[in-house]
Design an enzyme around this catalytic site. Sequence first.
Site, mmCIF file in Angstrom:
data_model
loop_
_atom_site.group_PDB
_atom_site.id
_atom_site.type_symbol
_atom_site.label_atom_id
_atom_site.label_comp_id
_atom_site.label_asym_id
_atom_site.label_seq_id
_atom_site.Cartn_x
_atom_site.Cartn_y
_atom_site.Cartn_z
ATOM 1 N N GLN A 29 62.406 74.242 17.793
ATOM 2 C CA GLN A 29 61.880 73.140 17.005
ATOM 3 C C GLN A 29 62.779 71.908 17.029
ATOM 4 O O GLN A 29 62.317 70.770 17.062
ATOM 5 C CB GLN A 29 61.702 73.622 15.566
ATOM 6 N N LEU A 30 64.068 72.121 17.040
ATOM 7 C CA LEU A 30 65.030 71.031 16.913
ATOM 8 C C LEU A 30 65.402 70.390 18.242
ATOM 9 O O LEU A 30 65.900 69.258 18.274
ATOM 10 C CB LEU A 30 66.288 71.574 16.218
ATOM 11 N N THR A 81 71.175 79.266 9.315
ATOM 12 C CA THR A 81 70.064 79.289 8.375
ATOM 13 C C THR A 81 70.511 79.557 6.943
ATOM 14 O O THR A 81 71.557 80.182 6.705
ATOM 15 C CB THR A 81 69.051 80.377 8.798
ATOM 16 N N ASP A 82 69.695 79.103 6.005
ATOM 17 C CA ASP A 82 69.893 79.426 4.589
ATOM 18 C C ASP A 82 69.682 80.908 4.291
ATOM 19 O O ASP A 82 70.106 81.410 3.249
ATOM 20 C CB ASP A 82 68.904 78.622 3.737
ATOM 21 N N LYS A 110 71.978 86.210 12.233
ATOM 22 C CA LYS A 110 72.400 84.810 12.207
ATOM 23 C C LYS A 110 73.817 84.669 11.641
ATOM 24 O O LYS A 110 74.592 83.824 12.113
ATOM 25 C CB LYS A 110 71.416 83.982 11.376
ATOM 26 N N ASP A 119 68.678 81.855 30.252
ATOM 27 C CA ASP A 119 68.485 82.900 29.256
ATOM 28 C C ASP A 119 69.858 83.193 28.668
ATOM 29 O O ASP A 119 70.717 83.782 29.339
ATOM 30 C CB ASP A 119 67.875 84.149 29.901
ATOM 31 N N TYR A 137 67.221 89.741 10.436
ATOM 32 C CA TYR A 137 67.316 88.387 10.967
ATOM 33 C C TYR A 137 68.512 87.653 10.360
ATOM 34 O O TYR A 137 69.322 87.049 11.080
ATOM 35 C CB TYR A 137 66.026 87.623 10.679
#
Length: 295
Positions: free
Chosen positions: A16-17, A105-106, A133, A40, A129
Amino acid sequence: MNPRDRPVVITGAHAQLAGALKAEFDGRGPVVLLTRSELDVRDHGRVVETFDQLRPAVVLNCASFNDVDGAEHDAEAAFAVNAIAVRSLAREAARHGATLVHYSTDFVFDGRATAPYSEDDKPNPGSVYAASKLVGEWFARDAGRWYVLRVESLFGTTHVPGSPHVGSLDRIIEALEARRPLKAVHDRVASPTYLLDAAAATAALLGRGAPWGLYHVVNSGHATWLDIAREAARHVGGGEHIEPVSAADLNLEAPRPLFAALSNARLARAAFVMPSWQDALARYLSFRASLPKSS
């Protein structure tokens, strides 16, 4: 190779970013955007070859396994991308004297706080997940020259053809614009992040030589998803179709932090003051309104 000619390399081109970062860094020097087929990040040998070939000055790692519920059934896949691959990138960045920027991520927090989390608060991941992270954050430090930037609830147009990723806020906006029924969670608190602001903050940290380390890169302020949906409806209409629900009503497999607001005070002190999420949302909606309408 002249150091000024060494490129900024962006991994995970369909993330997305990635498109926003490319737009931000274009014109500042060479930028190389790499799709998964081109690199990859799970393949350490290919990582080594790519770094040897490109000799990057900066690596912006947008590659991520983002299937939060799917990770509960495939921890190996989640850790391969979100953790082990970060170790490869970090070690190669160190070997070439490159700066690694890794996005997290939060979700690394458990959501039991009552005030926005700072970078000094202790993570307590509640899902596979989230754990993957967090381990990736630790491995990113192997680069020596590193930034870990926690983003949250990203929204905005990616400008990357073929990108399948759409954030929660984008789905809310689309439902409102289409006057479809919309369920909005009233008991989960977030600090949304506009892609363009996250990209600008990334460039500011690098350009101003901010101290290496961990930063929360989110728009200022926080709100429940119900409040966010109502703010979007104030601009585009459709508020009469919003149905408040609890997070438990969604029956999601992996737990999410209920209070996920992040403080961006460290970022403001170091390099960049993030606009409020309301300001960011208004700018994004204005941009959407300027786009040609599909027939």
